[in-house]
Write a protein that holds these residues in place. Sequence first.
Motif, PDB file in Angstrom:
ATOM      1  N   GLU A  51       0.891  -1.241  -0.100  1.00 33.34           N
ATOM      2  CA  GLU A  51       0.166  -0.266   0.144  1.00 33.34           C
ATOM      3  C   GLU A  51       0.840   1.194  -0.022  1.00 33.34           C
ATOM      4  N   GLU A  52       1.984   1.440   0.628  1.00 28.97           N
ATOM      5  CA  GLU A  52       2.802   2.412   0.808  1.00 28.97           C
ATOM      6  C   GLU A  52       3.552   2.778  -0.408  1.00 28.97           C
ATOM      7  N   SER A  53       3.884   1.710  -1.128  1.00 31.36           N
ATOM      8  CA  SER A  53       4.725   2.023  -2.384  1.00 31.36           C
ATOM      9  C   SER A  53       3.746   2.157  -3.588  1.00 31.36           C
ATOM     10  N   LEU A  54       2.438   1.624  -3.498  1.00 32.63           N
ATOM     11  CA  LEU A  54       1.485   2.261  -4.409  1.00 32.63           C
ATOM     12  C   LEU A  54       0.831   3.491  -4.357  1.00 32.63           C
ATOM     13  N   ARG A  55       0.743   3.981  -2.937  1.00 30.87           N
ATOM     14  CA  ARG A  55       0.254   5.286  -2.841  1.00 30.87           C
ATOM     15  C   ARG A  55       1.571   6.166  -3.314  1.00 30.87           C
ATOM     16  N   ASN A  56       2.708   5.826  -3.030  1.00 31.08           N
ATOM     17  CA  ASN A  56       3.913   6.795  -3.472  1.00 31.08           C
ATOM     18  C   ASN A  56       3.782   6.999  -5.032  1.00 31.08           C
ATOM     19  N   TYR A  57       3.397   5.545  -5.836  1.00 27.37           N
ATOM     20  CA  TYR A  57       3.497   5.682  -7.256  1.00 27.37           C
ATOM     21  C   TYR A  57       2.088   6.687  -7.659  1.00 27.37           C
ATOM     22  N   PHE A  58       1.035   6.569  -7.105  1.00 25.69           N
ATOM     23  CA  PHE A  58       0.001   7.538  -7.112  1.00 25.69           C
ATOM     24  C   PHE A  58       0.317   8.898  -7.113  1.00 25.69           C
ATOM     25  N   GLU A  59       1.159   9.294  -5.881  1.00 28.56           N
ATOM     26  CA  GLU A  59       1.568  10.569  -5.677  1.00 28.56           C
ATOM     27  C   GLU A  59       2.709  11.074  -6.820  1.00 28.56           C
ATOM     28  N   MET A  60       3.365  10.485  -7.099  1.00 29.73           N
ATOM     29  CA  MET A  60       4.177  10.637  -8.165  1.00 29.73           C
ATOM     30  C   MET A  60       3.695  10.807  -9.560  1.00 29.73           C
ATOM     31  N   SER A  61       2.824  10.124  -9.748  1.00 31.22           N
ATOM     32  CA  SER A  61       1.998   9.856 -11.172  1.00 31.22           C
ATOM     33  C   SER A  61       1.367  11.240 -11.204  1.00 31.22           C
ATOM     34  N   GLU A  62       0.394  11.853  -9.951  1.00 30.80           N
ATOM     35  CA  GLU A  62      -0.339  12.556  -9.962  1.00 30.80           C
ATOM     36  C   GLU A  62       0.540  14.250  -9.918  1.00 30.80           C
ATOM     37  N   LEU A  63       1.739  14.206  -9.114  1.00 31.84           N
ATOM     38  CA  LEU A  63       2.383  15.214  -9.164  1.00 31.84           C
ATOM     39  C   LEU A  63       2.920  15.436 -10.745  1.00 31.84           C
ATOM     40  N   ALA A  64       3.125  14.461 -11.405  1.00 34.02           N
ATOM     41  CA  ALA A  64       3.861  14.911 -12.838  1.00 34.02           C
ATOM     42  C   ALA A  64       2.700  15.336 -13.562  1.00 34.02           C
ATOM     43  N   ARG A  65       1.636  14.912 -13.303  1.00 37.32           N
ATOM     44  CA  ARG A  65       0.256  15.369 -14.151  1.00 37.32           C
ATOM     45  C   ARG A  65      -0.125  16.711 -13.809  1.00 37.32           C
ATOM     46  N   TYR A  66      -0.157  16.973 -12.483  1.00 37.08           N
ATOM     47  CA  TYR A  66      -0.365  18.298 -12.156  1.00 37.08           C
ATOM     48  C   TYR A  66       0.604  19.332 -12.556  1.00 37.08           C
ATOM     49  N   TYR A  67       1.807  18.986 -12.418  1.00 39.19           N
ATOM     50  CA  TYR A  67       2.963  19.849 -12.733  1.00 39.19           C
ATOM     51  C   TYR A  67       2.755  20.354 -14.163  1.00 39.19           C
ATOM     52  N   GLN A  68       2.488  19.154 -15.174  1.00 39.67           N
ATOM     53  CA  GLN A  68       2.475  19.547 -16.547  1.00 39.67           C
ATOM     54  C   GLN A  68       1.600  20.457 -16.788  1.00 39.67           C
ATOM     55  N   GLU A  69       0.380  20.069 -16.195  1.00 39.97           N
ATOM     56  CA  GLU A  69      -1.108  20.935 -16.436  1.00 39.97           C
ATOM     57  C   GLU A  69      -0.501  22.450 -15.846  1.00 39.97           C
ATOM     58  N   ASN A  70       0.101  22.682 -14.879  1.00 40.19           N
ATOM     59  CA  ASN A  70       0.311  23.842 -14.459  1.00 40.19           C
ATOM     60  C   ASN A  70       1.167  24.710 -15.337  1.00 40.19           C
ATOM     61  N   TYR A  71       2.176  23.973 -16.038  1.00 46.30           N
ATOM     62  CA  TYR A  71       2.927  24.667 -16.833  1.00 46.30           C
ATOM     63  C   TYR A  71       2.235  25.100 -17.975  1.00 46.30           C
ATOM     64  N   ARG A  72       1.567  24.234 -18.648  1.00 48.94           N
ATOM     65  CA  ARG A  72       0.829  24.686 -19.673  1.00 48.94           C
ATOM     66  C   ARG A  72      -0.114  25.602 -19.413  1.00 48.94           C
ATOM     67  N   GLU A  73      -0.987  25.596 -18.394  1.00 53.26           N
ATOM     68  CA  GLU A  73      -1.720  26.723 -18.133  1.00 53.26           C
ATOM     69  C   GLU A  73      -1.012  28.241 -17.800  1.00 53.26           C
ATOM     70  N   SER A  74       0.193  27.959 -17.446  1.00 52.66           N
ATOM     71  CA  SER A  74       0.967  29.217 -17.429  1.00 52.66           C
ATOM     72  C   SER A  74       1.503  30.049 -18.637  1.00 52.66           C
ATOM     73  N   LEU A  75       1.370  29.278 -19.719  1.00 54.50           N
ATOM     74  CA  LEU A  75       1.744  29.866 -20.966  1.00 54.50           C
ATOM     75  C   LEU A  75       0.857  31.063 -21.333  1.00 54.50           C
ATOM     76  N   THR A  76       1.079  32.307 -21.587  1.00 57.96           N
ATOM     77  CA  THR A  76       0.391  33.292 -21.988  1.00 57.96           C
ATOM     78  C   THR A  76       1.087  34.230 -23.037  1.00 57.96           C
ATOM     79  N   TYR A  77       0.463  34.847 -23.965  1.00 64.05           N
ATOM     80  CA  TYR A  77       0.916  35.098 -25.005  1.00 64.05           C
ATOM     81  C   TYR A  77       0.371  36.674 -25.220  1.00 64.05           C
TER      82      TYR A  77
END
Length: 538
Positions: free
Chosen positions: A197-223
């Motif tokens: 359960e501990e390693s699976l939760r870590n996998y979830f957290e890493m996967s989500e952090l990677a996704r949200y970070y990508q989304e945050n970067y994409r949404e930060s782009l303005t022109y």
Amino acid sequence: MSASSKKKLRNAEQAEKLTEKQLAEQKEAKKLKLYTTLAVVILAALVLFAAYVGISRTISNSGIRERNTVALTIGEHEISNAELNYYFIDSVNQFYSQYGSYASMLGLDVTKPLNEQVLNGEDRMTWADDFLESAIEKAKATYALVDDAKANGYTLPEEAVSSIDAAMESMELYATAYGYPNVKAYLKAMYGNGTTEESLRNYFEMSELARYYQENYRESLTYSDADLRAAEAENYGKYSSFSYNYYYLNSYNFIETEGEETANYTDEQKAEGAKKAEEAAKALTTGITTVEEFDAAIAALPINADKDSAASYASTDVPYSSIFAGYADWMTDDSRKAGDMTYAANTATDEEGNETISGYYVVMFGSRNDNTFALANVRHILVGFEGGTYNSTTGMNDYTDVEKAAAWSEAEAILNEWKSGEATEESFAALANEKSDDGDGTTGGLYEDIHPGQMVAAFEDWCFDAHEVGDTGIVETEYGCHIMFYSGDSETTYRDHLISEELAGNDYNAWYTALTEAVTATEGNFKYISMDLTLSAA
């Protein structure tokens, strides 16, 4: 089917034209963001696997070997077999959940182990090898994004943490539902020995952090407006849409044959067919200035002599990106006017690199839409259908006329309630927070900058009808009845939206590529990866 072709198919994304609530219903996630979230990709994957995928596995082993055998080293991170197996299983499951219904058409036998089925005959790559390759690439990208996120002080948003909490709390429920004695046994069945359960939760957290970070970067782009105009100046027509008529002349239809199969045509026959098709294409572009004349000439072609009808196909408001490359530049020429005609070859390249002409497109220009109209801002209150019967083909519920009528009546009652009160945008927003089945009750049902192709058809059609601020109405979609309120035109035009999206997409891809390619991965021992996975019982 080659490995690269299968990857392209597996990675193809189909844009979902749904509102927030509609996405939530389809994916069974109450608080779903526009981009993929944990509840959709990972938790749903567990459920799908448990429901549809039969895995023969001994679950009594301790998992020490899986947890202590290094499969991959990414930068300074050592990834065990147990950890990489999360990526492997999810790569398999995402493919199976999307293409499982016609896996056999892709050459995959779901009753046989993945490592016993060759995907690529040249290098003897198996399906298991290909999924492992995908898993490694996904792991590399995840660790690269997570490391960069942490270096920049970005942390997982609270909503994602709550989603992970809910996912972990649901494990016991799923274990019971699928007949496992406990969560530990369930997780081993899903992800193999070594899962905790501990390693699976870590996998979830890493996967989500990677996704949200990508989304945050994409949404930060303005022109700026200057940025948009500079991009536009390079190719003005690229951000326009076009209406035209076309007809396709297949070279094979011009081959004189006595019933041979297409595969048996000689190179000489194919070349002769292409030559005659081009001659017909030239004839169709000579002396013709109207669609009626175009259709009459098509009907008069000898190849259409036995057909009841033959005519051109009308295409309306087609974006530049969807226009056949052979005539895209011609279509966007500033001098183009209604009635102009051209033709373009449709070519194909065989495995030896030889180019052949399979036919010709004949095109008549109609008009250009420069997409300078404003995007729409609307509020809505969704009265979702209740009841229904689950349709396994669509993944949605089907509703009876009675159930739909009940939702419509409720929508009318809410609209009348609003009209009998202050009948302001503020009062509509308050009703949306109180009564809508869409959103979280804090946004007043507001959707801003709605653009074509974003929403389901009926919803979108209403948004782009001629409206004044304060106009209301009710539209029905497959998800319920929407009480609409037109909040006003956006300050952004559809044209500028298209330019911004392209610039942001290019900049995001450059950022992502640079970030992930800078990471190196050293392969270790894959002995305990589930390469022998069988997707379904025979």
